[in-house]
Structure formats: C-alpha cells, structure tokens
Design an enzyme around this catalytic site. Sequence first.
Site, PDB file in Angstrom:
ATOM      1  N   ASP A  50     -33.867  87.359  13.791  1.00 53.02           N
ATOM      2  CA  ASP A  50     -33.845  88.273  12.654  1.00 53.02           C
ATOM      3  C   ASP A  50     -33.694  89.728  13.103  1.00 53.02           C
ATOM      4  OD1 ASP A  50     -36.353  88.302  13.841  1.00 53.02           O
ATOM      5  OD2 ASP A  50     -37.380  87.454  12.112  1.00 53.02           O
ATOM      6  N   ASP A 101     -34.573  70.552  10.046  1.00 52.87           N
ATOM      7  CA  ASP A 101     -34.394  70.073  11.418  1.00 52.87           C
ATOM      8  C   ASP A 101     -35.532  69.144  11.835  1.00 52.87           C
ATOM      9  OD1 ASP A 101     -32.146  71.604  11.569  1.00 52.87           O
ATOM     10  OD2 ASP A 101     -32.895  73.021  13.065  1.00 52.87           O
ATOM     11  N   ASP A 137     -43.702  78.392   4.576  1.00 54.99           N
ATOM     12  CA  ASP A 137     -45.051  78.772   4.153  1.00 54.99           C
ATOM     13  C   ASP A 137     -45.050  79.873   3.102  1.00 54.99           C
ATOM     14  OD1 ASP A 137     -43.947  80.321   6.190  1.00 54.99           O
ATOM     15  OD2 ASP A 137     -45.882  81.054   6.872  1.00 54.99           O
TER      16      ASP A 137
END
Length: 537
Positions: free
Chosen positions: A268, A120, A177
């Site tokens: 989540d 994005d 990451d």
Amino acid sequence: MLALASQNGLRQFLRSQQYAHQTFQGLYHWNWFDLALLIPYFIVMIILSIYGVHRYTMCYQYFKHRKNYNPDPVGHFDELPRVTIQLPMFNEQFVIDRLIEAVCAMEYPREKLEIQVLDDSTDETVQVAADIVARYKALGHPIEYIHRTNRHGFKAGALDEGLNVAKGEFVAIFDADFVPPPDWIMKVIHHFAEPDVGMVQTRWTHLNRDYSLLTQVEAILLDAHFVIEHGSRVRTGEYFNFNGTAGMWRRKAISDGGGWQHDTLTEDTDLSYRSQMAGWRFKYLPEVECPSELPIEMTAFKTQQARWAKGLIQVSIKLLPTIFKSGMSRKRKIESVYHLTANLSYPLMVIMTVLLVPSMVCRFYQGWFQMLLIDVPLFAASTLSIAVFYVLSQRVLFPKTWMKSFFYLPFIMALGIGLTVTNTKAVMEAIFGVKTAFVRTPKFRVTKKGEKSQAAKYRKRLTLAPWIELALGAWFMLAIIYTFSNHNYFTAPFLILFVIGYWYTGLMSLLQGRFERWRTGKPINEESSPKPFPVGV
C-alpha cells in the site's frame, strides 16, 4: 616575584571555581573504555532525538495548518461512476460473513456496483466464503467469488488479479476485519469529482477498543497515526500513504503508479508513493470513519507491527534513491525520509538498550548534575515527544475525556519498548534483503470484554523472542537495584518502563491463550507455528 605569586594565585582561584573539576576530583577519570561506550550511546540518543523533534514538528504543523482542510467535496458527479469493491482475505472464516453483510448493505446503485471476494484461503474459509457469496448473489447482489490456489504475490497479487477483471473506474478496498458503514461510498465518491485526485483514505475506528488494556493502547497508537501524522502531512501538502484498507482508488492512479507490486510487505505504501510521484493527489477524510477489529493477543499485535516495520524499510530501500533523484522539493524529500525510515528507531533502541546500563554506571561517577544536564534535553526531544504526539491525538478526537489518556502513557511507552526485539528482527531482515511471506494478522472476532475468541485455531506462538524480552526485563531490573543502591533515584522511573515493556510483551506472548485453557480447563485447538517469528502467523 609579586607578579608570579599573583599569577599563581589567579590560577588556583580559577581551578577552585571549576565545578566539573571538583565533581570529578577523586571520583572519576575519563578513559578509552568509557568513551567507547558513551560515544555510540550519545550518537544513538541524538538520532532518536532527531526523530523526536520531527514528532514535535508534525504536532505543530497539524494545528498551524488546520485551516488547510475542507471536509466537503469540491464538486459532485452528475452521474455516479461504477465502483468495484475488493475484499482480499486469507483464512478468515470467522469474520467473512460480517464483512460481506456490511458491504452488501452499502447504499449505492447495484447496477453501478461490483463486489469481488478475493480469497487465497487454504482452510474451511474457502467453502464458507463460497457459500456466503452464493447466498448474496442469489439475492441479487453484484458479488463474485475469486479463489486462488498459488497465493502468488500475497495480498498485492490478489488485488492485481482482481483488478484484471474489474469493471469499476474506482476501486474500494476493505480487509476482512473491517465493517464499513452503509453510507461510506457516498461520503467518499464525490471527492473524485476533482480529476487529479487519485486516492481517498478514511479513518479507522475500532470495534473492540475497550476490550482490554492492550486494545486501548493499540487504539491510541493508531489514533495518533490517523489524526496527527496523516493530518499534518495532508495539511502541509506532503505525501502520505494509503493504509491498505478503508480507502478508495481511482483505477488510473493505480496503473500510472505501476500497479500493485509484491516485492515489499507494505504494498500500500509502495504504490502510494509511486502514484503520487506520477502526479496524482491524495485526500484524507478523518471525519469518515470505518470500524475495524484490533488484535486482542500480543503475538498477533507483534506480527502486525513487524510486518509494517519491515515493509516500510523495504519501501525506503526501493524508492528513496528514486525520490532523491526526482525533482520534488527538498522539504518533501526530507519528509519522505522521516516517513519511510522511522522504524530504524527499533534497532537503535536495541543498541541503546545494550549501552544504557553500562553508560549509566560510567556517568554516575560524573555527578548527578552532569547527568541531568545531558539527559533532560535528550529525554525531552526523544521520549517526551512521544507523549505529546499521542496525547494530542486524543485531545482532538475526545475533547471531553482526553485527560484519561495520561493514564495510558506509561503503557504506550512500555509497549513501544517491548516491541524492539521483534521489530528489530523485521527491520534487519529488510536491510539484508531477507524475504518472508506476507504475515497475516489473525482475526478473532471479539468486541466486548469477556467475549471468547472463535479463532483459537489461528493462534500462533513466537519461539525465541519472548525469552529474549524476559531476559532484557531482568537485566533492567538489576539496573534498577543498582541505581537504588547508589541513591540514584532519578533514573529508576525511566528504567521501570523498560522492565514493564519487556516483561509485559514477553509474558503475554507466552501466556496469552493459555489463560483461556486454565480458566475453562479445556484444551485449546492451536496450530503450531511452522517457523519462528515473523513467518509463522
């Protein structure tokens, strides 16, 4: 007359034996102003103590039910299923190559694998990611690049859009990451041979754990979550949450839970509860590690923590009414309340911060014994439980060196105090329904001490919050001076934690990044924050 004299003498004797009466005599008398301070103060302390007792309970359950865990899969697939790996990202140009390289090196048949780069981005990452994907695709890797320009739904929207075209029966997710090891899929996939398993979460480890004091403390905070908190809930059969990355889903468990939804900042946890309420069972594999990068700057760390704090409160507002009406056990409902509302402790801490010093002044005149009689149990329930919680996680992970964690305990507690301003703002936004963007955590790609960041352009500034933190630190410094002037030395160490916490987080938010400019003498290319925290990162 003798009877009356005897009766008066008994009353005088009883009065002389009342320790509290002698303590207050000539020193202190209750009044309504003091009660108006002390009653809310003790209400807040009791609520914080309740959450503290729950931490003790999780520690106890973790060790009591340690036999309720089998690290090995119950069965194995005769034929490996098709797996889709989703890599959601937004402006991650400095870590994207590391992630894609790690994912393409995973040990799994290529004909059974699909890799989606869900980008994005709005900066140079678009071209960087597209070029890397094209290079690996030319080498024969099953990788596709999907770029959106509207960023609708943020991370949840990107995952949902990728899922619409995904071919895998199982979906693994890794943030930018993370650096998953080559054997990660093979260690996870066979746990889905049990047909009721909907999600498998693995444990985060940290590439830059030893980079600084901040990263050391961050690592310990996360260790406790992944060892004690997850471990306790899994071993006792309670609900726990997917952590947004380093986990794998059964695709049907996602759809049965209602799919990815973006009305909270912790999509989540939201999907985790909905999926488990739909009947799916989750597994947690603490022995399967997935390295990640910790935020190296205070502003980035605050941003991450505030997003999690706000998101969990949003999930609690969204799902707790449904949980209360469901047929799940009372114990599970109570545990869900503890899990989803834990971040309410931050606004409670702000209230305690405001009331602590005036209540201390009021209670000082009651006598030191009365203060200890009340403060010690509350301290043991609320504050000491934090120390036990984090130290035990280090004892589990590092049985030979865990004693070193005692050195970090004051900094852990101080940092938790320092987060109250920004996290309280995030929690109150959730309570009052204030919508904000999904705030990404900048990735700096540093793993070793002294290594310079490549991602200074993603550095942001908090505007008002650091100054509030500095002011609160000064307020508690005055309180320490007051305690010493009245020889009340017992309270001073507790107040010092507040001074360190607020000044550390405030100064590091203002100065981190500028250290590099002062050291090199060169200007740092930084983007200005368009809005104050928490939208601006």
